[in-house]
Design a protein around this motif. Structure first.
Motif, PDB file in Angstrom:
ATOM      1  N   ALA A 135      14.576  33.148  64.611  1.00 59.38           N
ATOM      2  CA  ALA A 135      15.958  32.854  65.016  1.00 59.38           C
ATOM      3  C   ALA A 135      16.560  34.034  65.779  1.00 59.38           C
ATOM      4  O   ALA A 135      17.202  33.850  66.824  1.00 59.38           O
ATOM      5  N   PHE A 140      19.891  34.006  67.767  1.00 59.56           N
ATOM      6  CA  PHE A 140      20.642  33.281  66.752  1.00 59.56           C
ATOM      7  C   PHE A 140      20.707  34.116  65.487  1.00 59.56           C
ATOM      8  O   PHE A 140      19.741  34.758  65.102  1.00 59.56           O
ATOM      9  N   SER A 141      21.848  34.093  64.824  1.00 60.94           N
ATOM     10  CA  SER A 141      22.023  34.847  63.586  1.00 60.94           C
ATOM     11  C   SER A 141      22.107  33.868  62.417  1.00 60.94           C
ATOM     12  O   SER A 141      23.154  33.274  62.172  1.00 60.94           O
TER      13      SER A 141
END
Length: 160
Positions: A135, A140-141
């Motif tokens: 991720a 993306f977190s």
């Protein structure tokens, strides 16, 4: 390290119910008789169970039970980490890790058998780490990771 087997393998229902009551007390939450009964019905199921199946069983004992009654109980049990929702099946299973003092928001993975419907809960940090790394590579977190894997359980594979 991975944990988990079939969802009732960690102890008998009475022990799991007692542990659930103690867990709720520690958090200042109340496991009312209705919530306790819904949890008991989830524990009694040998595979993930849907809200309407729970409602049908509850109506046999409490004729006035309505969908909001079951959904409120399920929401409480989810919030307390006593059950999990299997999104793919739109059904619920007991949390096998709750009785072992794990945080109610622990990472989990589910192995769902397409043949018999049995579901095993795992809590493997390496899976979470791999998903989080992928991720992050995509910018993306992640906040929470739940993995649902469909396939064939060992018993069904052995049968044939």
């Amino acid at each position: 390290m991975p944990h988990g087997e079939h969802h009732q393998a960690h102890g008998d229902r009475a022990t799991m119910l007692r542990d659930a009551e103690e867990s709720c007390l520690r958090r200042g939450a109340q496991l009312t008789p209705l919530r306790r009964r819904v949890l008991e019905m989830v524990l009694e199921a040998d595979q993930p169970v849907g809200a309407y199946a729970l409602l049908d069983r509850l109506r046999a004992e409490r004729p006035g039970a309505a969908p909001p009654t079951v959904y409120r109980a399920l929401d409480f049990l989810l919030a307390q980490g006593l059950i999990h929702r299997i999104e793919r099946l739109n059904a619920f299973i007991p949390c096998t890790e709750a009785a072992h003092g794990h945080e109610h928001d622990h990472p989990h993975q589910f192995l769902i058998c397409r043949n018999c419907g049995r579901t095993a809960e795992l809590s493997d940090d390496s899976v979470v780490a791999a998903v989080a790394a992928a991720a992050r590579s995509a910018g993306f977190s992640p906040a929470r990771t739940t993995v649902e894997v469909e396939g064939t359980c060992g018993a069904c594979a052995a049968a044939g």
